[in-house]
Design a protein around this motif. Sequence first.
Motif, mmCIF file in Angstrom:
data_model
loop_
_atom_site.group_PDB
_atom_site.id
_atom_site.type_symbol
_atom_site.label_atom_id
_atom_site.label_comp_id
_atom_site.label_asym_id
_atom_site.label_seq_id
_atom_site.Cartn_x
_atom_site.Cartn_y
_atom_site.Cartn_z
ATOM 1 N N GLU A 1 53.352 110.752 75.921
ATOM 2 C CA GLU A 1 52.010 111.145 75.475
ATOM 3 C C GLU A 1 52.058 111.883 74.135
ATOM 4 O O GLU A 1 51.209 111.668 73.272
ATOM 5 N N ILE A 2 53.046 112.743 73.956
ATOM 6 C CA ILE A 2 53.092 113.501 72.696
ATOM 7 C C ILE A 2 53.458 112.609 71.514
ATOM 8 O O ILE A 2 53.097 112.893 70.372
ATOM 9 N N THR A 3 54.166 111.515 71.805
ATOM 10 C CA THR A 3 54.463 110.550 70.739
ATOM 11 C C THR A 3 53.216 109.749 70.387
ATOM 12 O O THR A 3 52.875 109.557 69.211
ATOM 13 N N GLU A 4 52.510 109.290 71.422
ATOM 14 C CA GLU A 4 51.306 108.491 71.195
ATOM 15 C C GLU A 4 50.207 109.291 70.508
ATOM 16 O O GLU A 4 49.529 108.790 69.606
ATOM 17 N N GLN A 5 50.022 110.541 70.939
ATOM 18 C CA GLN A 5 48.903 111.328 70.419
ATOM 19 C C GLN A 5 49.234 112.068 69.129
ATOM 20 O O GLN A 5 48.376 112.210 68.262
ATOM 21 N N PHE A 6 50.476 112.563 69.017
ATOM 22 C CA PHE A 6 50.803 113.451 67.902
ATOM 23 C C PHE A 6 51.981 112.972 67.056
ATOM 24 O O PHE A 6 52.338 113.618 66.069
ATOM 25 N N LEU B 1 47.973 122.322 67.764
ATOM 26 C CA LEU B 1 47.540 121.425 68.840
ATOM 27 C C LEU B 1 46.541 122.055 69.792
ATOM 28 O O LEU B 1 46.061 121.398 70.714
ATOM 29 N N GLN C 1 46.854 123.275 75.527
ATOM 30 C CA GLN C 1 47.346 122.068 76.188
ATOM 31 C C GLN C 1 47.788 122.404 77.608
ATOM 32 O O GLN C 1 48.206 123.522 77.902
ATOM 33 N N ILE D 1 51.043 116.643 78.819
ATOM 34 C CA ILE D 1 51.337 116.938 77.414
ATOM 35 C C ILE D 1 52.123 118.235 77.297
ATOM 36 O O ILE D 1 53.122 118.308 76.564
#
Length: 376
Positions: free
Chosen positions: A189-194, A259, A262, A266
């Motif tokens: 998720e952290i790769t996809e979002q950030f 960010l 959170q 995430i």
Amino acid sequence: MKIAMIGHKRIPSREGGIEIVVEELATKMVAEGHDVYVYNRAGHHVSGAENDVEIGKMYKGIHIITVPTSEKKSLNATIYSVLATLHAVFHHYDVIHFHASGPCAMLWLPHILGIRTVATIHGIDSQRAKWGGFATRYLEFGEKCAAKYADELIVLSEGNKKFFKDTYGREATLIPNGIGKPEILEAQEITEQFGLKKDDYILFLARIVPEKGLHYLIKAYKQIHTDKKLVIVGGTSHSNDYVSKIKKAAREDDRIMLLGFQQGQILEELYSNAYLYVLPSDVEGMPISLLEAMSYGNCCLVSDINETAGVVADKGITFKKGDVDDLKDKLVQLLDNKNEVCAYKEQAADYVLSKYNWDDVVARTINLYKCGLKAL
């Protein structure tokens, strides 16, 4: 026993360490057969969600009582504490457990009514930089009430124990926070979002308030040549001017990522994949985020105050509190020496999980409740 807890904002919530502690204590006490009532504070959640558990409802077997209060920050905690305590004294609890200095300002009332009270001071709140004159005096009054009237006083660190002995002549019981073993997650998720990947960022995870020392970290980081990002995670609390300054400083360096608050997957991924966790606090109680960071096997760089240095011991690294140059030097040292970072990572989780255990915390807390009841 029938137990009440007053002083947190609300559960379930990760708004701060107190909320995590209250939920852990209450959940485990219910599992042991105790009847636990927690006084949630109505109002806005730091995540932006209005997810209060409704009054009279149950959460994990815990009775939730939601207390109305003012949305005005300067009155919010005071009104909550007064109303929660007034409600509690008429509901025949065996023990009322107050959390934090501010709510302890009402501890005198159940005391004079002969109701057993326990106070946990999670940190010396009157020393926190975000408070103004009246708020500081109110917090000091809460500290005095806890010292004078609480049947049992709990602190989370040796430093806070010494503070109460030196300032008020009151002996306190040291019961540090606990931590559980987490699941280590891959970066998804952290790769996809950030766009964050394993080991390509330095993590700061705490409330964005002056006493957490984020301004030191940003200043030190800006002086370093590195491709690793500085990822800042956390909500705010009574510190809008400070947050504005942090946002301005972050905009000046495109390697810095804000960010916000959170939770869930995430948050777990952020802990699981950081190269380095930094907590440069000036003032602490016993930071849950630091225990969590170590439980995920992070290399932790913290200020040399007792409340953080005492947690990492020789399984992490410290810098001189408030010293930007020393912080910069320690950051460079760890960025340039991956083997040193790996060595700390290999030791951190086993160490912290063996030393800080929630079952032990609950057992010792219940023992303090029961000792007083036997005396009665």
